[in-house]
Design a protein around this motif. Structure first.
Motif, PDB file in Angstrom:
ATOM      1  N   GLU A 221      49.462  40.039  44.635  1.00  0.00           N
ATOM      2  CA  GLU A 221      48.765  40.268  43.362  1.00  0.00           C
ATOM      3  C   GLU A 221      47.248  40.273  43.536  1.00  0.00           C
ATOM      4  N   SER A 222      46.749  39.751  44.657  1.00  0.00           N
ATOM      5  CA  SER A 222      45.304  39.682  44.836  1.00  0.00           C
ATOM      6  C   SER A 222      44.688  41.046  45.103  1.00  0.00           C
ATOM      7  N   PHE A 223      45.488  42.013  45.512  1.00  0.00           N
ATOM      8  CA  PHE A 223      44.908  43.340  45.698  1.00  0.00           C
ATOM      9  C   PHE A 223      45.772  44.484  45.206  1.00  0.00           C
ATOM     10  N   VAL A 224      46.999  44.215  44.819  1.00  0.00           N
ATOM     11  CA  VAL A 224      47.841  45.236  44.211  1.00  0.00           C
ATOM     12  C   VAL A 224      48.299  44.691  42.868  1.00  0.00           C
ATOM     13  N   LYS A 225      47.577  45.086  41.837  1.00  0.00           N
ATOM     14  CA  LYS A 225      47.870  44.588  40.494  1.00  0.00           C
ATOM     15  C   LYS A 225      49.178  45.196  39.969  1.00  0.00           C
TER      16      LYS A 225
ATOM     17  N   ILE B  10      49.852  56.054  43.510  1.00  0.00           N
ATOM     18  CA  ILE B  10      48.569  56.528  44.064  1.00  0.00           C
ATOM     19  C   ILE B  10      47.524  55.430  44.001  1.00  0.00           C
ATOM     20  N   LYS B  11      47.425  54.756  42.855  1.00  0.00           N
ATOM     21  CA  LYS B  11      46.455  53.661  42.696  1.00  0.00           C
ATOM     22  C   LYS B  11      46.807  52.492  43.624  1.00  0.00           C
ATOM     23  N   MET B  12      48.101  52.251  43.819  1.00  0.00           N
ATOM     24  CA  MET B  12      48.532  51.179  44.709  1.00  0.00           C
ATOM     25  C   MET B  12      48.086  51.483  46.143  1.00  0.00           C
TER      26      MET B  12
ATOM     27  N   ARG C  13      44.362  50.574  50.731  1.00  0.00           N
ATOM     28  CA  ARG C  13      43.353  51.133  51.645  1.00  0.00           C
ATOM     29  C   ARG C  13      41.975  50.519  51.420  1.00  0.00           C
ATOM     30  N   GLY C  14      41.682  50.148  50.190  1.00  0.00           N
ATOM     31  CA  GLY C  14      40.374  49.604  49.870  1.00  0.00           C
ATOM     32  C   GLY C  14      40.275  48.091  49.996  1.00  0.00           C
TER      33      GLY C  14
END
Length: 172
Positions: A11-15, A21-23, A28-29
């Motif tokens: 959850e800290s980087f994939v809300k 696409i956003k995931m 990547r970011g």
């Protein structure tokens, strides 16, 4: 032995609720050093790094990332532990190809993070398959025999990991 706070929870980087696409963009970011710095600023002085990050990003422990994590260690006076990969691995597998690939994944994780001089490496000697067999309904006489086989494969895997990495066994 000290264990650190785990730096990455999904959850800290994939809300939740992100499109695929956003995931992918979020993964990547992801900035590992930025997250570690944030955690250290909260007062945690030992941070557990996740070896499983390489499942989402094969460059999670690139030389550049490790260098930045080394800088943070020096600047902020923090230490690291490494939770070695365990998702989709089975160090106790009787299938030699699966066991071999699992050993290789753990060895790679240790080699990538070795410059960080982790205080300890957290290793799961078995995965889901061995756990499922251990809980399976079976004849009482069969369980010790099966568990012994898994234990022997796990023991062999740990010995290979130590031989290939040359880390102090007390750190594993």
């Amino acid at each position: 032995m000290r264990y650190g706070i785990m730096e990455v929870q999904i959850e800290s980087f994939v809300k939740p609720g992100l499109s695929p696409i956003k995931m992918a963009q979020a993964v990547r970011g992801f900035n590992h050093a930025r997250l570690v710095k944030k955690i250290a600023k909260e007062g945690f002085d030992i941070i557990e790094l996740s070896g499983d990050l390489t499942l989402l990003d094969e460059n999670a422990y690139s030389p550049q990332t490790v260098e930045r994590l080394q800088e943070l260690k020096q600047q902020m006076g923090i230490g690291y532990t490494v939770h070695l990969p365990f998702w989709s691995l089975e160090l106790a597998s009787p299938q030699e190809g699966v066991r071999r690939a699992s050993v290789d994944a753990v060895v790679t994780s240790i080699q990538q993070t070795l410059p960080l001089e982790p205080e300890a490496y957290v290793l799961h000697g078995t995965g889901k398959m061995a756990a499922e067999f251990a809980c399976m309904e079976m004849a009482a006489m069969a369980r010790p025999h099966i568990v012994r086989h898994f234990r022997n494969y796990a023991r062999d895997s740990v010995a290979e990991i130590l031989e290939q990495t040359q880390i102090d066994p007390r750190r594993l």
